[in-house]
Design a protein around this motif. Structure first.
Motif, PDB file in Angstrom:
ATOM      1  N   ASP A  72     -13.135   1.358  -4.475  1.00 21.71           N
ATOM      2  CA  ASP A  72     -14.257   0.496  -4.367  1.00 21.71           C
ATOM      3  C   ASP A  72     -15.029   1.659  -3.589  1.00 21.71           C
ATOM      4  O   ASP A  72     -15.441   1.651  -2.553  1.00 21.71           O
ATOM      5  CB  ASP A  72     -14.445  -0.995  -3.652  1.00 21.71           C
ATOM      6  N   SER A  73     -16.050   2.535  -4.138  1.00 21.15           N
ATOM      7  CA  SER A  73     -16.257   3.717  -4.326  1.00 21.15           C
ATOM      8  C   SER A  73     -18.076   3.867  -3.230  1.00 21.15           C
ATOM      9  O   SER A  73     -17.648   4.400  -2.534  1.00 21.15           O
ATOM     10  CB  SER A  73     -16.729   4.591  -5.052  1.00 21.15           C
ATOM     11  N   ALA A  74     -19.052   2.882  -3.612  1.00 21.43           N
ATOM     12  CA  ALA A  74     -19.713   2.711  -3.150  1.00 21.43           C
ATOM     13  C   ALA A  74     -20.062   1.785  -1.727  1.00 21.43           C
ATOM     14  O   ALA A  74     -20.196   1.870  -0.938  1.00 21.43           O
ATOM     15  CB  ALA A  74     -20.339   1.540  -3.541  1.00 21.43           C
ATOM     16  N   LYS A  75     -18.182   1.554  -1.607  1.00 20.28           N
ATOM     17  CA  LYS A  75     -17.798   0.888  -0.372  1.00 20.28           C
ATOM     18  C   LYS A  75     -16.810   1.724  -0.168  1.00 20.28           C
ATOM     19  O   LYS A  75     -16.857   1.382   1.914  1.00 20.28           O
ATOM     20  CB  LYS A  75     -17.429  -0.445  -0.288  1.00 20.28           C
ATOM     21  N   ASN A  76     -16.332   2.608   0.175  1.00 25.09           N
ATOM     22  CA  ASN A  76     -15.685   3.574   1.128  1.00 25.09           C
ATOM     23  C   ASN A  76     -14.597   3.104   1.049  1.00 25.09           C
ATOM     24  O   ASN A  76     -13.784   3.430   2.068  1.00 25.09           O
ATOM     25  CB  ASN A  76     -16.213   4.668   1.832  1.00 25.09           C
ATOM     26  N   THR A  77     -13.983   2.091   0.036  1.00 24.30           N
ATOM     27  CA  THR A  77     -12.479   1.413   0.856  1.00 24.30           C
ATOM     28  C   THR A  77     -12.129   1.308  -0.235  1.00 24.30           C
ATOM     29  O   THR A  77     -12.075   1.888  -1.872  1.00 24.30           O
ATOM     30  CB  THR A  77     -13.071  -0.273   0.494  1.00 24.30           C
ATOM     31  N   VAL A  78     -10.765   1.741  -0.118  1.00 20.92           N
ATOM     32  CA  VAL A  78      -9.499   1.171  -0.768  1.00 20.92           C
ATOM     33  C   VAL A  78      -9.056   0.804  -0.846  1.00 20.92           C
ATOM     34  O   VAL A  78      -8.727  -0.143   0.411  1.00 20.92           O
ATOM     35  CB  VAL A  78      -8.373   3.178  -0.738  1.00 20.92           C
ATOM     36  N   TYR A  79      -7.784  -0.191  -1.857  1.00 22.96           N
ATOM     37  CA  TYR A  79      -7.490  -1.655  -2.466  1.00 22.96           C
ATOM     38  C   TYR A  79      -5.647  -1.410  -2.306  1.00 22.96           C
ATOM     39  O   TYR A  79      -5.915  -1.073  -3.183  1.00 22.96           O
ATOM     40  CB  TYR A  79      -8.475  -2.745  -2.481  1.00 22.96           C
ATOM     41  N   LEU A  80      -5.561  -2.388  -2.123  1.00 22.32           N
ATOM     42  CA  LEU A  80      -3.300  -2.399  -2.630  1.00 22.32           C
ATOM     43  C   LEU A  80      -3.248  -3.540  -2.676  1.00 22.32           C
ATOM     44  O   LEU A  80      -3.283  -4.750  -1.461  1.00 22.32           O
ATOM     45  CB  LEU A  80      -2.506  -1.479  -1.830  1.00 22.32           C
ATOM     46  N   GLN A  81      -3.283  -3.806  -3.929  1.00 20.13           N
ATOM     47  CA  GLN A  81      -2.895  -5.355  -3.928  1.00 20.13           C
ATOM     48  C   GLN A  81      -1.584  -5.629  -4.526  1.00 20.13           C
ATOM     49  O   GLN A  81      -0.976  -5.092  -4.903  1.00 20.13           O
ATOM     50  CB  GLN A  81      -3.732  -5.716  -5.233  1.00 20.13           C
ATOM     51  N   MET A  82      -0.599  -6.329  -3.282  1.00 23.22           N
ATOM     52  CA  MET A  82       0.592  -6.115  -3.412  1.00 23.22           C
ATOM     53  C   MET A  82       1.194  -7.431  -4.030  1.00 23.22           C
ATOM     54  O   MET A  82       0.771  -8.507  -3.411  1.00 23.22           O
ATOM     55  CB  MET A  82       1.551  -5.826  -2.381  1.00 23.22           C
ATOM     56  N   ASN A  83       2.029  -7.614  -4.929  1.00 18.48           N
ATOM     57  CA  ASN A  83       2.692  -9.402  -5.174  1.00 18.48           C
ATOM     58  C   ASN A  83       4.175  -9.122  -5.768  1.00 18.48           C
ATOM     59  O   ASN A  83       4.742  -7.733  -5.754  1.00 18.48           O
ATOM     60  CB  ASN A  83       2.052  -9.312  -6.960  1.00 18.48           C
ATOM     61  N   ASN A  84       4.627 -10.210  -5.774  1.00 23.00           N
ATOM     62  CA  ASN A  84       5.466  -9.902  -5.841  1.00 23.00           C
ATOM     63  C   ASN A  84       7.127  -9.574  -4.442  1.00 23.00           C
ATOM     64  O   ASN A  84       7.187  -9.107  -4.633  1.00 23.00           O
ATOM     65  CB  ASN A  84       6.440  -9.657  -7.600  1.00 23.00           C
ATOM     66  N   LEU A  85       6.175  -9.869  -3.117  1.00 22.97           N
ATOM     67  CA  LEU A  85       7.037  -9.050  -2.163  1.00 22.97           C
ATOM     68  C   LEU A  85       8.079  -8.955  -1.880  1.00 22.97           C
ATOM     69  O   LEU A  85       8.113 -10.610  -2.570  1.00 22.97           O
ATOM     70  CB  LEU A  85       5.531  -8.915  -1.184  1.00 22.97           C
ATOM     71  N   LYS A  86       8.957  -8.138  -2.002  1.00 25.39           N
ATOM     72  CA  LYS A  86      10.071  -8.648  -1.392  1.00 25.39           C
ATOM     73  C   LYS A  86      10.274  -8.049  -0.078  1.00 25.39           C
ATOM     74  O   LYS A  86       9.520  -7.650   0.685  1.00 25.39           O
ATOM     75  CB  LYS A  86      11.067  -7.395  -2.072  1.00 25.39           C
TER      76      LYS A  86
END
Length: 115
Positions: A72-86
């Motif tokens: 989200d460039s407006a929030k200067n934020t990067v996300y990492l959605q991690m599904n099915n974690l091992k």
């Protein structure tokens, strides 16, 4: 300088999801790339995923189809959605931001996946 603050790590069971967030202290100069790296005990730090200011994404093969990076460039934020974690995803996850003349790291957030 840019400060990066990560959040969202934790201890979870295999198969569940987590979302990591990383907020930068200011807007990055373009062109730029934000991403996530991880380091497991006894191993070298490895790239997990990156996204540049144009939206192009890159993933390590072991997370393709399970992890999604977004920003989200407006929030200067990067996300990492991690599904099915091992269990093999267990590591300290570090946020990274690169711009012309600068390469910045967060302090890291622990992700532990139990079997």
């Amino acid at each position: 300088q840019v400060q990066l603050v990560e959040s969202g790590g934790g201890l979870v069971q295999a198969g569940v999801s987590l979302r990591l967030s990383c907020a930068a202290s200011r807007r990055l100069i373009s062109p730029n790339t934000m991403g996530w790296y991880r380091q497991a005990p006894g191993k070298q730090r490895e790239l997990v995923a990156t996204i540049n200011n144009g939206g192009s994404r890159n993933y390590v093969d072991s997370v393709k189809g399970r992890f999604t990076i977004s920003r989200d460039s407006a929030k200067n934020t990067v996300y990492l959605q991690m599904n099915n974690l091992k269990p093999e995803d267990t590591a300290i996850y570090y946020c990274n931001a690169r711009e012309y003349g600068g390469n910045y790291w967060g302090q890291g957030t622990q992700v532990t996946v139990s079997s």
